[in-house]
Design a protein around this motif. Sequence first.
Motif, PDB file in Angstrom:
ATOM      1  N   TRP A   1       0.807  -1.213   0.000  1.00  0.00           N
ATOM      2  CA  TRP A   1       0.000   0.000   0.000  1.00  0.00           C
ATOM      3  C   TRP A   1       0.842   1.266   0.000  1.00  0.00           C
ATOM      4  N   VAL A   2       0.245   2.342  -0.503  1.00  0.00           N
ATOM      5  CA  VAL A   2       0.785   3.687  -0.356  1.00  0.00           C
ATOM      6  C   VAL A   2       0.189   4.236   0.939  1.00  0.00           C
ATOM      7  N   PRO A   3       1.002   4.524   1.953  1.00  0.00           N
ATOM      8  CA  PRO A   3       0.463   4.919   3.261  1.00  0.00           C
ATOM      9  C   PRO A   3      -0.423   6.155   3.192  1.00  0.00           C
ATOM     10  N   ILE A   4      -1.419   6.185   4.069  1.00  0.00           N
ATOM     11  CA  ILE A   4      -2.334   7.321   4.152  1.00  0.00           C
ATOM     12  C   ILE A   4      -1.735   8.386   5.080  1.00  0.00           C
ATOM     13  N   PRO A   5      -2.257   9.624   5.064  1.00  0.00           N
ATOM     14  CA  PRO A   5      -1.744  10.685   5.934  1.00  0.00           C
ATOM     15  C   PRO A   5      -1.819  10.309   7.414  1.00  0.00           C
ATOM     16  N   PRO A   6      -0.858  10.780   8.221  1.00  0.00           N
ATOM     17  CA  PRO A   6      -0.784  10.388   9.638  1.00  0.00           C
ATOM     18  C   PRO A   6      -1.989  10.795  10.465  1.00  0.00           C
ATOM     19  N   GLU A   7      -2.568  11.980  10.182  1.00  0.00           N
ATOM     20  CA  GLU A   7      -3.698  12.424  11.003  1.00  0.00           C
ATOM     21  C   GLU A   7      -4.909  11.499  10.835  1.00  0.00           C
TER      22      GLU A   7
END
Length: 207
Positions: free
Chosen positions: A133-139
Amino acid sequence: MEEVTFKIAQESKVRKKPSFIKPWLGLKYLFKKPVTIKIPYETIEPAKDYRGFHTLNWKTCIGCNMCGQICPARAIEMTWIEGEKRPHPKIDYGRCTFCQFCVEVCPTGALGFVESYMLTTEWKEEELQLFDWVPIPPEKFREIQEAHRDWKFPVERMEFNKETREVTYHLRDGTEFRFRILGYGLKPPAAKPAEKKEAEKSTEKQE
């Protein structure tokens, strides 16, 4: 050159004597509780800053590929995404060792991690997409993590349209995260003939 001699111990001194009591010592563990965790039915609270899944700030990622160069497991592949000026890292958890060298070397701090660590599937073909996967934003990731507190992967399932190359993440909070993959590598993907014609038409209309 002086020769070195090695002393070899006698077999009678090395060989252990048979014991009739030791095999029965294992019976004491029959009355003790197991120390293993029944994943995914049981969880434990991870330590602070536990090296779990990755997060990615899409706005500050500059696509330098420092993360891909330092990764000892070759688990990172730079991915070009529609609407993004630079490629972003895609992480293969089938290879990743969670050493977090990629996070430490990131010059802008765009690549990070959270404490969530559980990614279990029944090894069905469609479920294996979760490992890449392409990681999602941290928030967004932390919002899901704090809501559930079970330390599981934030994506329930993924959909990949082979024709349009659109990826859809179905997140655990019921929302969707979508993007379209244009290609892989450090160089921008070459435009297809059909896309070139559309671009030429749009420029002609503007003129």
